[in-house]
Design an enzyme around this catalytic site. Structure first.
Site, mmCIF file in Angstrom:
data_model
loop_
_atom_site.group_PDB
_atom_site.id
_atom_site.type_symbol
_atom_site.label_atom_id
_atom_site.label_comp_id
_atom_site.label_asym_id
_atom_site.label_seq_id
_atom_site.Cartn_x
_atom_site.Cartn_y
_atom_site.Cartn_z
ATOM 1 N N HIS A 60 54.599 38.711 38.816
ATOM 2 C CA HIS A 60 53.227 38.877 38.322
ATOM 3 C C HIS A 60 52.474 37.547 38.317
ATOM 4 O O HIS A 60 52.462 36.826 37.328
ATOM 5 C CB HIS A 60 53.288 39.455 36.910
ATOM 6 C CG HIS A 60 51.997 39.999 36.413
ATOM 7 N ND1 HIS A 60 51.918 40.861 35.354
ATOM 8 C CD2 HIS A 60 50.724 39.806 36.810
ATOM 9 C CE1 HIS A 60 50.664 41.182 35.126
ATOM 10 N NE2 HIS A 60 49.908 40.542 35.998
ATOM 11 N N HIS A 62 48.779 35.470 39.758
ATOM 12 C CA HIS A 62 47.451 35.501 40.368
ATOM 13 C C HIS A 62 47.253 34.206 41.148
ATOM 14 O O HIS A 62 47.072 33.141 40.558
ATOM 15 C CB HIS A 62 46.370 35.659 39.290
ATOM 16 C CG HIS A 62 46.476 36.938 38.529
ATOM 17 N ND1 HIS A 62 45.868 38.112 38.943
ATOM 18 C CD2 HIS A 62 47.161 37.256 37.404
ATOM 19 C CE1 HIS A 62 46.155 39.086 38.087
ATOM 20 N NE2 HIS A 62 46.949 38.584 37.153
ATOM 21 N N LEU A 63 47.316 34.313 42.480
ATOM 22 C CA LEU A 63 47.149 33.134 43.323
ATOM 23 C C LEU A 63 45.684 32.873 43.681
ATOM 24 O O LEU A 63 45.358 31.816 44.232
ATOM 25 C CB LEU A 63 47.982 33.272 44.596
ATOM 26 C CG LEU A 63 49.492 33.092 44.424
ATOM 27 C CD1 LEU A 63 50.201 33.252 45.770
ATOM 28 C CD2 LEU A 63 49.828 31.743 43.811
ATOM 29 N N ASN A 94 43.828 41.271 42.973
ATOM 30 C CA ASN A 94 42.441 41.174 42.503
ATOM 31 C C ASN A 94 41.796 39.862 42.921
ATOM 32 O O ASN A 94 41.355 39.051 42.116
ATOM 33 C CB ASN A 94 42.353 41.389 40.983
ATOM 34 C CG ASN A 94 43.188 40.398 40.188
ATOM 35 O OD1 ASN A 94 44.154 39.831 40.704
ATOM 36 N ND2 ASN A 94 42.836 40.204 38.932
ATOM 37 N N ASP A 152 46.180 45.644 39.095
ATOM 38 C CA ASP A 152 46.290 44.666 38.010
ATOM 39 C C ASP A 152 44.955 44.012 37.667
ATOM 40 O O ASP A 152 44.174 43.664 38.536
ATOM 41 C CB ASP A 152 47.300 43.579 38.355
ATOM 42 C CG ASP A 152 47.629 42.737 37.140
ATOM 43 O OD1 ASP A 152 48.136 43.300 36.163
ATOM 44 O OD2 ASP A 152 47.330 41.542 37.158
ATOM 45 N N HIS A 179 49.253 47.851 35.129
ATOM 46 C CA HIS A 179 48.521 47.155 34.063
ATOM 47 C C HIS A 179 48.041 48.256 33.119
ATOM 48 O O HIS A 179 47.236 49.094 33.499
ATOM 49 C CB HIS A 179 47.339 46.392 34.676
ATOM 50 C CG HIS A 179 46.377 45.821 33.691
ATOM 51 N ND1 HIS A 179 46.254 44.465 33.477
ATOM 52 C CD2 HIS A 179 45.455 46.404 32.881
ATOM 53 C CE1 HIS A 179 45.315 44.250 32.573
ATOM 54 N NE2 HIS A 179 44.813 45.401 32.202
ATOM 55 N N ASN A 278 45.065 38.801 28.357
ATOM 56 C CA ASN A 278 45.049 40.263 28.343
ATOM 57 C C ASN A 278 46.369 40.798 28.906
ATOM 58 O O ASN A 278 46.649 40.592 30.077
ATOM 59 C CB ASN A 278 43.883 40.771 29.198
ATOM 60 C CG ASN A 278 43.661 42.262 29.042
ATOM 61 O OD1 ASN A 278 44.160 42.882 28.119
ATOM 62 N ND2 ASN A 278 42.903 42.842 29.959
ATOM 63 N N ASP A 305 52.351 36.517 34.513
ATOM 64 C CA ASP A 305 50.920 36.830 34.574
ATOM 65 C C ASP A 305 50.119 35.533 34.686
ATOM 66 O O ASP A 305 49.087 35.352 34.038
ATOM 67 C CB ASP A 305 50.481 37.643 33.352
ATOM 68 C CG ASP A 305 49.083 38.254 33.522
ATOM 69 O OD1 ASP A 305 48.548 38.201 34.646
ATOM 70 O OD2 ASP A 305 48.528 38.755 32.533
ATOM 71 N N HIS A 309 42.283 29.566 35.742
ATOM 72 C CA HIS A 309 40.819 29.578 35.708
ATOM 73 C C HIS A 309 40.320 28.151 35.630
ATOM 74 O O HIS A 309 41.073 27.220 35.294
ATOM 75 C CB HIS A 309 40.304 30.365 34.500
ATOM 76 C CG HIS A 309 40.593 31.827 34.539
ATOM 77 N ND1 HIS A 309 40.021 32.685 35.451
ATOM 78 C CD2 HIS A 309 41.407 32.599 33.759
ATOM 79 C CE1 HIS A 309 40.464 33.919 35.235
ATOM 80 N NE2 HIS A 309 41.302 33.889 34.221
#
Length: 425
Positions: A60, A62-63, A94, A152, A179, A278, A305, A309
């Site tokens: 899990h 996010h790249l 996403n 997700d 998710h 989240n 996860d 950012h």
């Protein structure tokens, strides 16, 4: 090219073998595991005092690539993963544009081979553009090697459409990564609904937001027979629901993130975006349930996860900040500090939940084990290193974490991926 790892304490979840062994690698394969290996090697690594485990597999991550490279790239995310002992990443879809067809999956896989020092498996979206209206190219993405589909960042709220996706996933031999969030019940919430939210004057997110969808997804998996993996579980009732599903023999697995077993809302010190994630940090009973689930193998997997950012997006009140924290560089040390060092999990269980079990979820038969014939994905972990987490040392572009300054024990000191040394402390 031969690499020899000497004097390490090997933990192999597949064979349950543990003890002091040497490991010999030739090219990208493990060719020998023995008490003392005297073969010639081009490179010798001394792992004295360290655990030698199969490389971690993070289901899990996010790249942010393609389209959101100001947050993370295949290169920076891959380097961060290597530093954290993660040799295989599952990248969430996403991105911008959303990865919702076979060509987009193939593009990420192709670029990752040159850009990332670790393996990247791109997960496909369930619906086109993650809009929840029309099914994505599930068959095409499966053929491109996505291994799983996920919406997700949100849930597919249309249960009928979701059920059709589950049937297609089963037909194509891939999993659903769920998710679990009933978006109609969030109602502007930004943190767990409890006294801390009231004290900070922030809107809360109740446990039912997660639990309702966990229950729905388990029931739909029961009907369709798809392999269901529940992402970032955070509530007491989600553990109870997973336990019931397992007792019934359903093909359901679950993951928990380190922040959900290491912190409660009591740890939130200020209204700042670095505390916004989240699902949110929960109450003491929920954290105790996560630990119970991990200890008793109800929760199978530890994943991160990892959600990088920019500072601009996070350096504000939780009411305005975006959701998400980074975690791929700190997951191993937090797991060791909070679970292994406290006697909740054994070192072998750590290897199971961070490597062997994720490999099984993905159907990877050549990973998740330190044994002969396996791909040479290995992490060398020093359980005696004590230090404080410092975001300024992160390889990730994201520095957004509430764990800055957190005192920990245990550190990744070497990572080998596909036979190549991709990180040395």
């Amino acid at each position: 090219m031969k690499t020899l790892i000497q004097n390490g304490y090997v933990l192999d979840p597949e064979s349950k073998r543990e003890g002091k062994f040497d490991v010999l690698i030739e090219d990208n394969k493990i060719i020998k595991v023995a008490e003392q290996i005297t073969d010639h090697a081009d490179k010798v690594l001394d792992a004295s005092g360290c655990y030698v485990m199969p490389g971690f597999i993070d289901l899990h991550v996010h790249l942010r690539d393609p389209g959101l490279e100001y947050k993370e790239t295949l290169e920076t995310g891959g380097k961060a993963a290597a530093r954290g002992g993660v040799t295989t990443i599952c990248a969430m879809p996403n991105t911008k544009p959303v990865v919702d067809n076979g060509e987009k999956v193939a593009d990420v896989h192709s670029r990752a081979k040159t850009d990332s020092p670790v393996h990247v498996i791109q997960i496909g979206a369930i619906t086109i553009g993650q809009q929840g209206q029309e099914l994505a190219d599930i068959e095409g993405m499966a053929k491109a090697g996505c291994h799983a589909i996920s919406e997700d960042g949100k849930s597919v709220m249309n249960a009928s459409l979701y059920r059709k996706a589950m049937k297609l996933a089963k037909d194509n031999g891939i999993s659903i990564f769920a998710h679990c969030e009933d978006i109609t019940m969030v109602e502007g919430g930004v943190m767990h609904a409890d006294e801390k939210a009231q004290a900070l004057g922030l809107k809360g997110i109740t446990n039912a937001v997660e639990d309702v969808i966990v229950a729905r997804d388990i029931l739909l998996a029961k009907e369709t027979g798809v392999r269901l993996h529940l992402c970032h579980c955070s509530t007491e009732d989600s553990v109870k629901l997973v336990e019931a599903a397992k007792k019934e023999g359903l093909p359901v697995t679950a993951e928990v993130c380190p922040h959900h077993f290491a912190m409660t809302t009591d740890d939130i010190t200020e209204d700042h975006g670095n505390w916004k994630m989240n699902p949110p940090l929960r109450g003491k009973e929920d954290v105790e349930a996560m630990i119970y689930g991990l200890k008793n193998d109800i929760i199978d997997i530890i994943a991160t996860d990892h959600a990088p950012h920019s500072e601009e997006e996070k350096n504000k009140s939780m009411a305005q900040a975006v959701f998400g924290i980074v975690g791929i560089e700190t997951s191993a040390t937090l797991t060791y500090t909070e679970l292994v060092d406290k006697g909740i999990l054994t070192p072998m269980q750590m290897a199971e939940k961070m490597s062997y079990n994720p490999a099984k979820v993905l159907g990877l038969t050549d990973k998740g084990s330190v044994s002969e014939g396996m791909i040479a994905d290995i992490v060398i972990f020093d359980p005696n290193k004590e230090y404080a987490i410092d975001v300024n040392s992160f390889f990730s572009k994201g520095k957004n974490t509430p764990f800055h300054g957190y005192k920990v024990t245990g550190k990744v000191v070497g990572t080998i991926c596909n036979g190549n040394i991709v990180f040395e402390a």
